[in-house]
Motif scaffolding. Structure first.
Motif, short mmCIF file in Angstrom:
data_model
loop_
_atom_site.label_atom_id
_atom_site.label_comp_id
_atom_site.label_asym_id
_atom_site.label_seq_id
_atom_site.Cartn_x
_atom_site.Cartn_y
_atom_site.Cartn_z
N LYS A 147 0.83 -1.21 0.00
CA LYS A 147 0.00 0.00 0.00
C LYS A 147 0.86 1.26 0.00
CE LYS A 147 -4.36 -1.46 2.03
NZ LYS A 147 -4.35 -2.89 2.16
N ASN A 148 2.19 1.09 0.22
CA ASN A 148 3.11 2.22 0.28
C ASN A 148 2.69 3.29 1.29
OD1 ASN A 148 4.90 1.14 -1.59
ND2 ASN A 148 3.57 1.80 -3.27
N LYS A 149 2.23 2.82 2.44
CA LYS A 149 1.90 3.74 3.53
C LYS A 149 2.60 3.23 4.78
CE LYS A 149 -2.55 5.42 1.99
NZ LYS A 149 -3.98 5.18 1.99
N LYS A 150 3.25 4.16 5.49
CA LYS A 150 4.02 3.75 6.66
C LYS A 150 3.20 3.82 7.96
CE LYS A 150 8.17 5.52 7.10
NZ LYS A 150 9.24 6.53 7.12
N VAL A 151 3.28 2.76 8.75
CA VAL A 151 2.62 2.77 10.07
C VAL A 151 3.68 2.47 11.13
CG1 VAL A 151 0.82 1.78 11.53
CG2 VAL A 151 0.45 1.94 9.07
N ALA A 152 3.67 3.27 12.20
CA ALA A 152 4.61 3.05 13.31
C ALA A 152 3.91 2.33 14.44
CB ALA A 152 5.14 4.40 13.81
N VAL A 153 4.61 1.35 15.01
CA VAL A 153 4.10 0.64 16.19
C VAL A 153 5.08 0.93 17.32
CG1 VAL A 153 3.71 -1.65 17.18
CG2 VAL A 153 2.96 -1.16 14.83
N VAL A 154 4.58 1.45 18.42
CA VAL A 154 5.46 1.81 19.54
C VAL A 154 5.32 0.75 20.62
CG1 VAL A 154 6.10 3.61 21.19
CG2 VAL A 154 5.10 4.25 18.98
N GLY A 155 6.40 0.00 20.85
CA GLY A 155 6.38 -1.08 21.84
C GLY A 155 6.31 -2.43 21.14
N SER A 156 7.17 -3.37 21.58
CA SER A 156 7.22 -4.68 20.90
C SER A 156 6.70 -5.80 21.78
CB SER A 156 8.66 -4.96 20.47
OG SER A 156 9.47 -5.17 21.62
N GLY A 157 5.77 -5.49 22.68
CA GLY A 157 5.11 -6.54 23.46
C GLY A 157 4.05 -7.21 22.59
N PRO A 158 3.26 -8.10 23.19
CA PRO A 158 2.25 -8.82 22.40
C PRO A 158 1.27 -7.91 21.65
CG PRO A 158 2.09 -9.36 24.74
CD PRO A 158 3.34 -8.59 24.57
N ALA A 159 0.91 -6.75 22.24
CA ALA A 159 -0.01 -5.85 21.54
C ALA A 159 0.64 -5.33 20.27
CB ALA A 159 -0.41 -4.68 22.46
N GLY A 160 1.87 -4.82 20.39
CA GLY A 160 2.58 -4.27 19.24
C GLY A 160 2.86 -5.34 18.20
N LEU A 161 3.27 -6.53 18.64
CA LEU A 161 3.62 -7.58 17.68
C LEU A 161 2.40 -8.04 16.89
CD1 LEU A 161 6.10 -9.77 19.80
CD2 LEU A 161 6.67 -8.10 18.02
N SER A 162 1.26 -8.21 17.58
CA SER A 162 0.09 -8.69 16.84
C SER A 162 -0.42 -7.62 15.90
CB SER A 162 -0.99 -9.22 17.77
OG SER A 162 -1.79 -8.19 18.25
N CYS A 163 -0.34 -6.35 16.31
CA CYS A 163 -0.76 -5.25 15.44
C CYS A 163 0.16 -5.21 14.20
CB CYS A 163 -0.68 -3.93 16.21
SG CYS A 163 -1.32 -2.53 15.31
N ALA A 164 1.48 -5.33 14.44
CA ALA A 164 2.44 -5.30 13.33
C ALA A 164 2.21 -6.48 12.38
CB ALA A 164 3.86 -5.34 13.90
N GLY A 165 1.96 -7.66 12.95
CA GLY A 165 1.74 -8.86 12.13
C GLY A 165 0.54 -8.71 11.22
N ASP A 166 -0.54 -8.16 11.73
CA ASP A 166 -1.74 -7.98 10.90
C ASP A 166 -1.52 -6.89 9.86
OD1 ASP A 166 -2.95 -9.95 12.28
OD2 ASP A 166 -4.61 -8.75 13.06
N LEU A 167 -0.87 -5.79 10.26
CA LEU A 167 -0.68 -4.67 9.32
C LEU A 167 0.23 -5.06 8.15
CD1 LEU A 167 -0.26 -1.71 11.83
CD2 LEU A 167 -2.13 -1.98 10.19
#
Ligand code: FAD
Length: 477
Positions: A147-167
């Motif tokens: 999609k060529n759009k950047k998303v930042a995830v702050v924090g690499s705990g389970p919340a951040g990892l699952s959000c990053a995995g889906d995105l």
């Protein structure tokens, strides 16, 4: 291939026992306590499932894993297929299979559990995830167009990892910013090796990296870079905040600043992250528990982890000091059993009132008072009430406070438009995880306060869905 038995036969099979290290052996090492199911045990356990027309177990899972489907695949001995099925809804199955409180979630709603013991869903999840890992299966390549759009995830705990995995699987360019030098949040610095081997967390994170998620460590958002700078200088189009609840609470009693009094965060981080237990191989300040009396205050998973760690570090006496009774303890039942088997002493209905030091300012004892249970408080649990004239002194060389954590105020301090509630937790709008600042979403412990891995993951998933909607439809905030 194993057979699908008639329902009556399935009910006759007892819940399978997972092999584990013997208590006398495991208190001398940091290796994982549970060994996991063998193939044969997994198939037998899977055969107990009733395959209900409407599987209620799924209602109990915060990320809606298709439990019935993956169990059927185990019976067919298609273990890799079962792992793929779980991964449709959960990017971290080897972790959840180990630490999720299944007894309060999927297993509590299992129909078999009404009359017999519920199907061991968590142990089956762990089995297929470990099987897939052992086979060295590479993660599925991302199938959607970028999609060529950047998303930042702050924090690499389970919340951040699952959000990053889906995105990443939705086609976004995802960068995870982590304050510490290691990724994984509490999974790495909190939960000890004997419950969750760090190698497993690293493998799950490697899989996300292979799918294209970028990870930046040693980056404290709110200090090294602000949320506004992520938008204005780095061109991120949305930000997810999953910074957890890492600020330890103390009891505010006299003597808490004595040498030898630790927060559970510090105690566990020194051991897990800085590997103090491997001294001198790892040169981090050693917590000398050998031959000492160690008291851990609290009744949750953190307290169990700290007290069992103290035993492994050679404590002579390792106590849990908890002001309510065992019934009210929030720790997982399995962890309480393991702690008891290992020799932890439970001082229930007891609260410390003062830490007593020697003339060098080192902890040497703790003044305690006995409690009884009164009427239920706001949490629904019966309130502990001190019993008059019941004080006594307990010899203690090391005390660990594990009574909960609050949220770190850093993000709110540097981005005050992101509103927080009276406890400092970020406020969000229902399930879409939107904060009060445009383009910023939040989830996990920073929103709920200290909760569970799977709830944090569920929040990360909800946020990924909401971010996609926000960036796809250009909807106003
Ligand atoms: P975290 O896991 O806390 O991750 C947040 C991450 O954000 C951290 O890596 C942190 O360093 C990083 N961060 C913080 N501030 C910043 C910043 N400004 N910039 C960049 N990065 C930042 N739950 C269970 O389900 N089962 C268990 O058995 C269990 N045991 C537990 C044992 C212990 C010792 C503890 C402490 C918790 C346990 N929990 C358990 C709770 C569970 O681990 C948490 O609910 C869960 O990890 C929350 O996930 P999260 O992603 O919200 O936050």
């Amino acid at each position: 291939m194993a057979e699908l038995l008639p329902p009556k036969e399935r009910m006759k099979i007892p819940r399978q026992i997972m092999p584990e290290q013997k208590p006398e052996a495991r208190i001398r090492n940091f290796n994982e306590v549970n060994f996991g199911f063998t193939k044969e045990l997994a198939i037998k356990e899977a055969q107990r499932c009733l395959h209900c027309k409407t599987p209620t177990c799924i209602d109990g899972c915060p990320v809606d894993i298709k439990i019935d489907d993956f169990i059927k695949l185990i019976i067919k001995e298609d273990f890799l297929g079962a792992a793929r099925k779980i991964k449709e809804d959960n990017v971290l199955p080897a972790i959840c299979g180990r630490v999720c409180p299944q007894e309060e979630q999927c297993e509590v709603t299992c129909v078999l559990g009404k009359k017999y013991e519920p199907v061991a869903i968590g142990r089956l999840e762990r089995f297929v995830a470990d099987y897939e890992m052992a086979k060295g299966v590479e993660p599925e390549p991302v199938k959607v167009k970028k999609k060529n759009k950047k998303v930042a995830v702050v924090g690499s705990g389970p919340a951040g990892l699952s959000c990053a995995g889906d995105l990443i699987n939705m086609g976004y360019d995802v960068t995870v910013f982590e304050a510490l030098h290691e990724l994984g949040g509490v999974l790495v610095y909190g939960i000890p090796e004997f419950r969750l081997p760090k190698e497993i967390v690293r493998k799950e994170i490697n899989n996300l990296e292979k799918q294209g998620v970028r990870f930046v460590t040693d980056m404290v958002i709110g200090k090294s870079m602000t949320i506004d700078e992520l938008f204005e200088e780095e061109d991120f189009k949305a930000v997810f905040i999953g910074v957890g609840a890492g600020l330890p609470w103390f009891m505010n009693i006299p003597g808490e600043n004595l040498v030898g009094v630790y927060s559970a965060n510090e105690f566990l981080t020194r051991i897990n992250l800085m590997k103090a237990y491997k001294f001198p191989e790892f040169d981090s300040p050693m917590l000398d528990c050998k031959g000492k009396n160690v008291a851990v205050m609290g009744g949750g998973n953190t307290a169990m982890d700290a007290v069992r760690t103290a035993l492994r570090l050679g404590a002579k006496n390792a106590y849990i000091v908890y002001r309510r009774s065992e019934k009210e303890m929030p720790a997982r039942i399995e962890e309480v059993h393991h702690a008891k088997d290992e020799g932890v002493q439970f001082l229930m209905l007891t609260a410390p009132t003062e830490m007593i030091g020697d003339d060098q300012g080192r902890l040497k004892a703790m003044k305690c008072i006995k409690m009884e249970l009164g009427e239920p408080d706001d949490s629904g649990r019966r309130r502990p009430v001190p019993i008059e004239n019941s004080e006594y002194t307990l010899d203690v060389d090391l005390a660990v406070i594990a009574i909960g954590n609050g949220s770190n105020p850093l993000i709110h301090q540097t981005t005050p438009e992101i509103e927080v509630n009276k406890w400092g937790n970020i406020t969000v709008q229902g399930d879409n995880m939107k904060t009060t600042k445009k383009g910023v979403f939040a989830g996990g412990d920073i929103v709920t306060g200290g909760a569970t891995v799977i709830l944090a993951m569920g929040a990360g998933r909800n946020a990924a869905r909401a971010i996609n909607e926000y960036l796809s439809n250009g909807k106003s905030w």
